[in-house]
Every structure is written in C-alpha cells, then in structure tokens.
Design a protein around this motif. Structure first.
Motif, PDB file in Angstrom:
ATOM      1  N   ARG A  58       0.733  -1.158  -0.035  1.00  0.00           N
ATOM      2  CA  ARG A  58      -0.053  -0.142  -0.011  1.00  0.00           C
ATOM      3  C   ARG A  58       0.940   0.919  -0.093  1.00  0.00           C
ATOM      4  O   ARG A  58       0.607   2.197  -0.734  1.00  0.00           O
ATOM      5  CB  ARG A  58      -1.116   0.047   1.252  1.00  0.00           C
ATOM      6  CG  ARG A  58      -2.080  -1.004   1.248  1.00  0.00           C
ATOM      7  CD  ARG A  58      -3.061  -0.542   2.346  1.00  0.00           C
ATOM      8  NE  ARG A  58      -2.488  -0.694   3.515  1.00  0.00           N
ATOM      9  CZ  ARG A  58      -2.693  -1.656   4.316  1.00  0.00           C
ATOM     10  NH1 ARG A  58      -3.036  -2.781   3.892  1.00  0.00           N
ATOM     11  NH2 ARG A  58      -1.912  -1.607   5.742  1.00  0.00           N
ATOM     12  N   LEU A  61       2.618   2.254  -3.528  1.00  0.00           N
ATOM     13  CA  LEU A  61       1.829   2.866  -4.555  1.00  0.00           C
ATOM     14  C   LEU A  61       1.823   4.096  -4.424  1.00  0.00           C
ATOM     15  O   LEU A  61       1.601   4.969  -5.528  1.00  0.00           O
ATOM     16  CB  LEU A  61       0.376   2.232  -4.282  1.00  0.00           C
ATOM     17  CG  LEU A  61       0.312   0.604  -4.672  1.00  0.00           C
ATOM     18  CD1 LEU A  61      -1.083   0.037  -4.615  1.00  0.00           C
ATOM     19  CD2 LEU A  61       0.910   0.433  -6.007  1.00  0.00           C
ATOM     20  N   PHE A 272       8.482  -0.811  -7.758  1.00  0.00           N
ATOM     21  CA  PHE A 272       7.343  -0.370  -8.404  1.00  0.00           C
ATOM     22  C   PHE A 272       7.067  -0.744  -9.799  1.00  0.00           C
ATOM     23  O   PHE A 272       5.937  -1.009 -10.470  1.00  0.00           O
ATOM     24  CB  PHE A 272       7.249   1.234  -8.170  1.00  0.00           C
ATOM     25  CG  PHE A 272       6.112   1.742  -9.027  1.00  0.00           C
ATOM     26  CD1 PHE A 272       4.814   1.749  -8.679  1.00  0.00           C
ATOM     27  CD2 PHE A 272       6.474   2.583 -10.193  1.00  0.00           C
ATOM     28  CE1 PHE A 272       3.732   2.249  -9.529  1.00  0.00           C
ATOM     29  CE2 PHE A 272       5.603   3.040 -10.996  1.00  0.00           C
ATOM     30  CZ  PHE A 272       4.070   3.029 -10.707  1.00  0.00           C
ATOM     31  N   VAL A 275       5.628  -3.892 -10.109  1.00  0.00           N
ATOM     32  CA  VAL A 275       4.109  -4.028 -10.021  1.00  0.00           C
ATOM     33  C   VAL A 275       3.409  -3.423 -11.395  1.00  0.00           C
ATOM     34  O   VAL A 275       2.520  -3.779 -11.610  1.00  0.00           O
ATOM     35  CB  VAL A 275       4.128  -3.170  -8.588  1.00  0.00           C
ATOM     36  CG1 VAL A 275       2.284  -2.946  -8.615  1.00  0.00           C
ATOM     37  CG2 VAL A 275       4.549  -3.839  -7.460  1.00  0.00           C
ATOM     38  N   TYR A 315       5.553   8.646 -11.778  1.00  0.00           N
ATOM     39  CA  TYR A 315       5.896   8.001 -10.450  1.00  0.00           C
ATOM     40  C   TYR A 315       6.951   8.211  -9.861  1.00  0.00           C
ATOM     41  O   TYR A 315       7.472   8.646  -8.916  1.00  0.00           O
ATOM     42  CB  TYR A 315       5.347   6.643 -10.400  1.00  0.00           C
ATOM     43  CG  TYR A 315       5.543   5.866  -9.165  1.00  0.00           C
ATOM     44  CD1 TYR A 315       4.734   5.658  -7.928  1.00  0.00           C
ATOM     45  CD2 TYR A 315       7.009   5.237  -8.973  1.00  0.00           C
ATOM     46  CE1 TYR A 315       4.829   4.900  -6.944  1.00  0.00           C
ATOM     47  CE2 TYR A 315       7.276   4.649  -7.637  1.00  0.00           C
ATOM     48  CZ  TYR A 315       6.179   4.662  -6.586  1.00  0.00           C
ATOM     49  OH  TYR A 315       6.435   3.802  -5.538  1.00  0.00           O
TER      50      TYR A 315
END
Length: 361
Positions: A58, A61, A272, A275, A315
């Motif tokens: 969590r 992200l 990340f 993911v 990001y």
C-alpha cells in the motif's frame, strides 16, 4: 496430534515463556505437528506474511512514501527493500513467461491478403501464376533492400513473407495440374546469415552460428525466445539496480546521502516498476480472455494500459521529488538527464540480452 507448545524449547531446552524461545528465538509451535503451522511457515519464510507485505505494498503505491519512511528509520512496519524487490522481480517475470503476447514477438510480413489470394485463384495458367509470384516477390525484395542498416533484423521477416508467397504459388500450380519447380532455399545476400558451410572454429564463429539458428527458429516459433528472454530479465535488473543507485549518488551528490540510501531508493523504484509490469501483464491476459466475447474490452484495457505506461515515469519523477526534496525545476532536469542515461543503458542491455537469448534458443 496436538500442536500445543511444549514446556521446553525443542532446540535448546530452555523453559518456554511464550510463543518463541527467549534464548534462541525458535517458535514454540512445531510445523511438523500441524499442517496449518507448516503452511504458515512456508509463506512466512518467503513473504514474511505478518501484515508487513500488505502495508508495504500500500505504501509502495504512493510515490516516494515507502522510501522516505524507510530512510527515516521506520523499518519495522515494512518488508526490507531487497527482499521486496527480489520477490516482485521473480514473480513478475514468472508471470511474464506465462502470458500470451500474441504476435508481438513475430516480425513477419503479412502476405495473406485478399488481393494476393484472389489474383492466384483467378490465374488460369501456370505461366500466369509464376508471373504474379515473381512480380510480388520482386516488390518485397525491393522493399527489403531499401531497409536501413539499423533495421537489418527485420529483413528476415521479408524472407519469411517471400517463402509464404512461394508456397501459395506452388499450391496453385498443383491445383492447375503442374509441378512446382525444384529450388534450393537460398537466402538473400543481406539476410541474417553469419555462418559458413565450414564448421565453426572459433568461439565467435560458434556463437554466430547459434545466433543464426536461433533466428531461424524464432521466425518459426517465437515462444522459446520469449521464455528465454523473460527468464533472463531478472539477471539484468539485478545488474542495473546498483548502477541506477550509483547514478542517483552522482546526480544527488550534494544531498549528503550515502550510497546505500540511494540503493534503497533504486530498489523501491524497481519494485514499483515490477508491480506496474504485473499490471500490464494482467491487462494483456484480460484482453486476450475477454476480447473474443466483449468487443469493448480491447478499448478499455488499451486505455488503462496507456495510462499505466504514462504513470510509470510520472511516479519515478514524484518519487525523486519527495525523497530528495529539491525544487521542481532542478528535480525535473535531473530526472530527464538521469532517465535518458538509464534508458539508453537499459536499451543496449536489452538488445544484448535479446541476442544472448536468441543464441540459446
């Protein structure tokens, strides 16, 4: 069998005062006495599923949040960056080897068009079939010859298309009662041919021969190449992560952070990206599974995929801004230069990986 803890530690015989031995740290519950504890131990040893993995995901992200917490000393609530990266990296490319990429790895020239088939089917003589065949092949050979040197590997796709045309023409000739002329399968002089008739002698010649054989197999069936490529990517990522951390160290030399702190940022950045790739694989599998039944699925998954690709660099930019706390202008300039250098390095590494994978298939 009972799974209640014994009065003494089975490892060091120290009296137990809780769920773990205070002397050696071994759990009081034995995994060989309860299937539930055995299963829990398997998952805990790999995922360390005590709630930290879910908190970590969590937090991951949110751009830069996990790295800032970890560098600030809040390490207990989260999975260690190296462990998280290893888990996600292996999982991502294990899934990647299972995903059906369709024809994305097949650089062939589509010659199965309606005009070609109609022209051959309407031909009433062998001479007419040969004329259509030779004219079409001549056009493809001219287009192949005009390709720049940087696109040389794509010439094999034209060779594949020429072979398809010959097979179509041969089939029509047989339908007309003729016999196709025997011919040797000779590739053009600028096709991807590296080996000679003589057996390879040096190591370089041997690798060139394997590369040629791998390319031929790739054109016929790209699946083994894809599997070899995806299976080798984790190795490349492990090589690039410390290099990316070194680039961060060079670009943020005035921040006072040590190399290992930059390595944490690099590990979480690549975690990340893993993911995000898992998300792309999921969208691809969803598209392949639902598109035959729901026509709008391809549009929706394509839009989400495009947004995800755009979010990936955004990001990383936000992560660098929040971790290193520099101004937007300076952070953006550093991100662009750093991103360009890393993308170039990633490109050449991927090309080298593709050649190695091709030689091994």
């Amino acid at each position: 069998m009972s799974d209640h803890p014994t009065a003494a530690c089975e490892n060091c015989a120290a009296p137990l005062q809780g769920a773990f031995c205070h002397a050696c740290g071994q759990a009081a519950h034995s995994p060989v006495r309860s299937f539930a504890h055995a299963l829990e131990e398997v998952f805990e040893s790999f995922w360390h599923l005590d709630g930290r993995i879910f908190r970590t995901m969590r937090r991951l992200l949110l751009p830069g949040a996990l790295a800032r917490d970890y560098l600030a000393g809040m390490r207990a609530p989260y999975v260690a960056p190296m462990r998280l990266f290893v888990i996600l990296c292996v999982l991502t490319f294990f899934v990647g080897r299972l995903v059906d990429f369709g024809d994305a790895f097949a650089p062939t020239i589509d010659v199965e068009n309606a005009d070609m088939n109609e022209a051959l089917s309407q031909a009433t003589s062998i001479t007419e079939v040969e004329k259509i065949r030779d004219s079409t092949i001549a056009n493809l050979e001219q287009a192949r010859a005009e390709l720049p040197a940087t696109l040389a590997p794509a010439r094999a796709g034209f060779d594949h298309g020429i072979g398809t045309i010959r097979r179509q023409a041969d089939r029509r000739i047989r339908e007309l009662g003729g016999t196709p002329a025997a011919r040797a399968d000779v590739l053009p002089s600028d096709a991807l041919v590296i080996s000679t008739d003589a057996p390879p002698g040096t190591w370089l010649e041997h690798q060139a021969s394997r590369l040629e054989q791998g390319w031929r197999g790739f054109l016929q069936n790209p699946a083994p190449f894809k599997a070899a490529f995806m299976g080798s990517v984790p190795t490349v990522l492990f090589m690039l992560v410390p290099i990316f951390a070194l680039l961060l160290k060079l670009f943020y030399v005035g921040t006072g952070r040590m190399y290992l702190e930059h390595l944490v940022v690099a590990l979480y950045s690549h975690a990340f990206l893993c993911v995000a790739l898992l998300g792309q694989f999921a969208l691809l599998a969803l598209d392949h599974g639902l598109s035959p039944h729901l026509a709008a699925t391809g549009v929706v998954t394509g839009l989400i995929s495009a947004l995800l690709w755009l979010w990936m660099p955004a990001y990383l930019l936000l992560m660098q801004k929040r971790v290193y706390a520099q101004g937007w202008l300076l952070t953006t300039l550093k991100f662009m230069v750093l991103g360009s250098a890393y993308a170039t390095m990633l490109f050449f590494t991927a090309v080298a990986l593709a050649l190695v994978s091709l030689a091994r298939t």
